[in-house]
Motif scaffolding. Structure first.
Motif, mmCIF file in Angstrom:
data_model
loop_
_atom_site.group_PDB
_atom_site.id
_atom_site.type_symbol
_atom_site.label_atom_id
_atom_site.label_comp_id
_atom_site.label_asym_id
_atom_site.label_seq_id
_atom_site.Cartn_x
_atom_site.Cartn_y
_atom_site.Cartn_z
ATOM 1 N N CYS A 49 0.848 -1.330 0.036
ATOM 2 C CA CYS A 49 -0.039 -0.079 -0.166
ATOM 3 C C CYS A 49 0.790 1.387 0.008
ATOM 4 C CB CYS A 49 -0.900 -0.122 1.295
ATOM 5 S SG CYS A 49 -1.997 1.501 1.332
ATOM 6 N N ALA A 50 0.772 2.115 -0.849
ATOM 7 C CA ALA A 50 1.356 3.418 -0.792
ATOM 8 C C ALA A 50 0.487 4.535 -0.701
ATOM 9 C CB ALA A 50 2.114 3.750 -2.395
ATOM 10 N N PRO A 51 0.974 5.581 -0.133
ATOM 11 C CA PRO A 51 0.257 6.911 0.011
ATOM 12 C C PRO A 51 0.546 7.822 -1.250
ATOM 13 C CG PRO A 51 2.228 7.074 1.370
ATOM 14 C CD PRO A 51 2.046 5.384 0.949
ATOM 15 N N ALA A 52 -0.553 8.188 -1.931
ATOM 16 C CA ALA A 52 -0.402 9.247 -2.824
ATOM 17 C C ALA A 52 -0.093 10.527 -2.458
ATOM 18 C CB ALA A 52 -1.866 9.354 -3.597
ATOM 19 N N LEU A 53 0.549 11.106 -3.195
ATOM 20 C CA LEU A 53 1.054 11.048 -4.622
ATOM 21 C C LEU A 53 2.424 10.288 -4.717
ATOM 22 C CD1 LEU A 53 0.199 11.343 -7.357
ATOM 23 C CD2 LEU A 53 1.075 13.620 -7.356
ATOM 24 N N GLY A 54 3.324 10.651 -3.741
ATOM 25 C CA GLY A 54 4.726 10.476 -3.949
ATOM 26 C C GLY A 54 4.814 8.858 -4.098
ATOM 27 N N GLY A 55 4.038 8.126 -3.436
ATOM 28 C CA GLY A 55 4.550 6.571 -3.245
ATOM 29 C C GLY A 55 3.833 5.847 -4.512
ATOM 30 N N LEU A 56 2.976 6.453 -5.164
ATOM 31 C CA LEU A 56 2.374 5.739 -6.318
ATOM 32 C C LEU A 56 3.262 4.654 -7.236
ATOM 33 C CD1 LEU A 56 -0.432 8.128 -7.314
ATOM 34 C CD2 LEU A 56 -0.844 6.064 -5.787
ATOM 35 N N ILE A 57 3.980 5.265 -7.817
ATOM 36 C CA ILE A 57 4.940 4.668 -8.972
ATOM 37 C C ILE A 57 5.960 3.641 -8.089
ATOM 38 C CG2 ILE A 57 6.618 4.779 -10.561
ATOM 39 C CD1 ILE A 57 5.582 7.667 -11.377
ATOM 40 N N ALA A 58 6.591 4.284 -6.935
ATOM 41 C CA ALA A 58 7.352 3.106 -6.342
ATOM 42 C C ALA A 58 6.658 1.976 -5.614
ATOM 43 C CB ALA A 58 8.089 3.831 -5.188
ATOM 44 N N GLY A 59 5.364 2.185 -5.204
ATOM 45 C CA GLY A 59 4.457 1.255 -4.586
ATOM 46 C C GLY A 59 4.083 0.024 -5.415
ATOM 47 N N ILE A 110 -2.444 -1.600 -3.429
ATOM 48 C CA ILE A 110 -3.370 -0.688 -3.397
ATOM 49 C C ILE A 110 -2.780 0.636 -3.033
ATOM 50 C CG2 ILE A 110 -5.228 -2.301 -2.746
ATOM 51 C CD1 ILE A 110 -4.889 -1.324 0.314
ATOM 52 N N PHE A 111 -3.483 1.781 -2.887
ATOM 53 C CA PHE A 111 -3.155 2.999 -2.524
ATOM 54 C C PHE A 111 -4.139 3.817 -1.450
ATOM 55 C CE2 PHE A 111 -4.433 3.842 -6.922
ATOM 56 C CZ PHE A 111 -5.349 5.154 -6.688
ATOM 57 N N ALA A 112 -3.710 4.768 -0.894
ATOM 58 C CA ALA A 112 -4.531 5.649 -0.057
ATOM 59 C C ALA A 112 -4.245 6.962 -0.641
ATOM 60 C CB ALA A 112 -3.858 5.587 1.177
ATOM 61 N N GLU A 113 -5.265 7.938 -0.457
ATOM 62 C CA GLU A 113 -5.086 9.262 -1.152
ATOM 63 C C GLU A 113 -5.747 10.104 -0.080
ATOM 64 O OE1 GLU A 113 -7.924 9.686 -4.481
ATOM 65 O OE2 GLU A 113 -8.402 7.500 -3.965
ATOM 66 N N ARG A 114 -5.677 11.410 -0.275
ATOM 67 C CA ARG A 114 -5.988 12.527 0.507
ATOM 68 C C ARG A 114 -7.430 12.958 -0.056
ATOM 69 N NH1 ARG A 114 -2.953 14.051 4.699
ATOM 70 N NH2 ARG A 114 -0.627 13.531 4.274
ATOM 71 N N VAL A 115 -8.397 12.825 1.001
ATOM 72 C CA VAL A 115 -9.824 13.461 0.773
ATOM 73 C C VAL A 115 -10.158 14.344 1.674
ATOM 74 C CG1 VAL A 115 -12.135 12.788 0.311
ATOM 75 C CG2 VAL A 115 -10.427 11.036 -0.277
ATOM 76 N N ASP A 171 8.218 6.610 -1.809
ATOM 77 C CA ASP A 171 9.313 6.838 -2.712
ATOM 78 C C ASP A 171 10.698 7.241 -1.764
ATOM 79 O OD1 ASP A 171 8.396 9.176 -2.029
ATOM 80 O OD2 ASP A 171 8.672 10.200 -3.975
ATOM 81 N N ILE A 172 10.362 7.996 -0.687
ATOM 82 C CA ILE A 172 11.144 8.353 0.167
ATOM 83 C C ILE A 172 10.703 8.651 1.562
ATOM 84 C CG2 ILE A 172 12.621 10.453 0.941
ATOM 85 C CD1 ILE A 172 12.808 11.564 -2.100
ATOM 86 N N ILE A 173 11.403 8.241 2.395
ATOM 87 C CA ILE A 173 10.813 8.263 3.939
ATOM 88 C C ILE A 173 11.675 9.299 4.497
ATOM 89 C CG2 ILE A 173 11.060 7.164 6.103
ATOM 90 C CD1 ILE A 173 8.446 6.151 4.697
ATOM 91 N N THR A 174 11.176 10.472 5.025
ATOM 92 C CA THR A 174 11.886 11.329 5.982
ATOM 93 C C THR A 174 11.452 11.079 7.289
ATOM 94 O OG1 THR A 174 11.586 13.110 4.249
ATOM 95 C CG2 THR A 174 12.005 13.933 6.426
ATOM 96 N N THR A 175 10.333 11.483 8.079
ATOM 97 C CA THR A 175 10.046 11.015 9.390
ATOM 98 C C THR A 175 9.034 9.792 9.321
ATOM 99 O OG1 THR A 175 8.188 12.390 9.470
ATOM 100 C CG2 THR A 175 10.265 13.134 10.364
ATOM 101 N N GLY A 176 8.269 9.615 7.926
ATOM 102 C CA GLY A 176 7.256 8.449 8.170
ATOM 103 C C GLY A 176 6.135 8.854 8.370
ATOM 104 N N GLY A 177 5.581 10.228 8.383
ATOM 105 C CA GLY A 177 4.504 10.706 8.728
ATOM 106 C C GLY A 177 3.306 10.245 7.847
ATOM 107 N N SER A 178 3.595 10.448 6.740
ATOM 108 C CA SER A 178 2.448 10.048 5.758
ATOM 109 C C SER A 178 2.307 8.750 5.640
ATOM 110 C CB SER A 178 2.874 10.734 4.169
ATOM 111 O OG SER A 178 2.988 12.182 4.200
ATOM 112 N N ALA A 179 3.270 7.932 5.540
ATOM 113 C CA ALA A 179 3.088 6.498 5.577
ATOM 114 C C ALA A 179 2.200 5.962 6.735
ATOM 115 C CB ALA A 179 4.705 5.905 5.627
#
Length: 202
Positions: free
Chosen positions: A64-74, A86-91, A114-122
């Motif tokens: 599972c990847a969070p959109a938008l950054g993780g979509l292609i990598a995921g 699957i992916f998650a997205e902001r609504v 694609d990149i983990i900084t603190t991992g908050g979005s993931a």
């Protein structure tokens, strides 16, 4: 595999004065979209990341990847692991899993960015997966900004890392760059103006 060189060759390791999504400033910026625009490179990186995960013996049902950054990598990682994606997205500012995606009870889910900084979005997306009954078994990313400890790395976990310490984190390389608050940024003090690249600004 020299991940830093791959980013440099793709003009994805930017040098300048950047405002990050956290609000902090940095002299460097990773733009993974420039790396992933080449499907061969995306496949190469995902295959290398999948090899780490397979070697660990971790059992995964879904990426599972969070959109938008993780979509292609995921997607590329799920393809390399031969599992569902699957992916998650902001609504309205909140992470959500839509588009008919379902998560089964105790389904073993690997979060991918694609990149983990603190991992908050993931982890924001992971909480949605868990609310649907899924079980987060690991986190993966092409690059690690050095705030969270990944498998097979000497980087230590920093206080602002938001990834759980009881599940593995896989990444291909650590990119540890200095970051500054806006009021303590030496580039600002020298008269330079920060730009905000990336999916939330450009």
């Amino acid at each position: 595999m020299d991940i830093k060189q791959i980013y440099m060759d793709a003009n994805a390791l930017l040098h300048g004065h950047f405002k990050l999504s956290s609000g902090n400033h940095s002299e460097y910026y990773l733009q993974s979209a420039k790396v992933l625009e080449d499907p061969k490179t995306a496949n190469l990186l995902a295959t290398a990341l999948a090899a780490q995960i397979k070697e660990s013996g971790l059992k995964i049902d879904t990426v599972c990847a969070p959109a938008l950054g993780g979509l292609i990598a995921g997607y590329a990682l799920a393809q390399a692991l031969e599992c569902r994606y699957i992916f998650a997205e902001r609504v309205n500012g909140e992470m959500s899993i839509r588009r008919g995606f379902e998560v089964s009870k105790d389904e073993r889910v690997l979060m991918c960015e694609d990149i983990i900084t603190t991992g908050g979005s993931a982890m924001e997306a992971a909480r949605v997966v868990e609310s649907l009954g899924g079980k987060i078994v690991g986190v993966a990313a092409l690059a690690n900004r050095g705030f969270c400890k990944r498998e097979n790395s000497d980087v230590t976990t920093k206080p602002n890392c938001k990834l759980p310490q009881d599940i593995p984190f896989f990444a291909l390389a650590d990119f540890t760059f200095e970051m500054y608050s806006s009021d303590a940024c030496p580039m600002c003090q020298a008269g330079s103006e920060a730009i905000k690249p990336g999916s939330r600004g450009n």
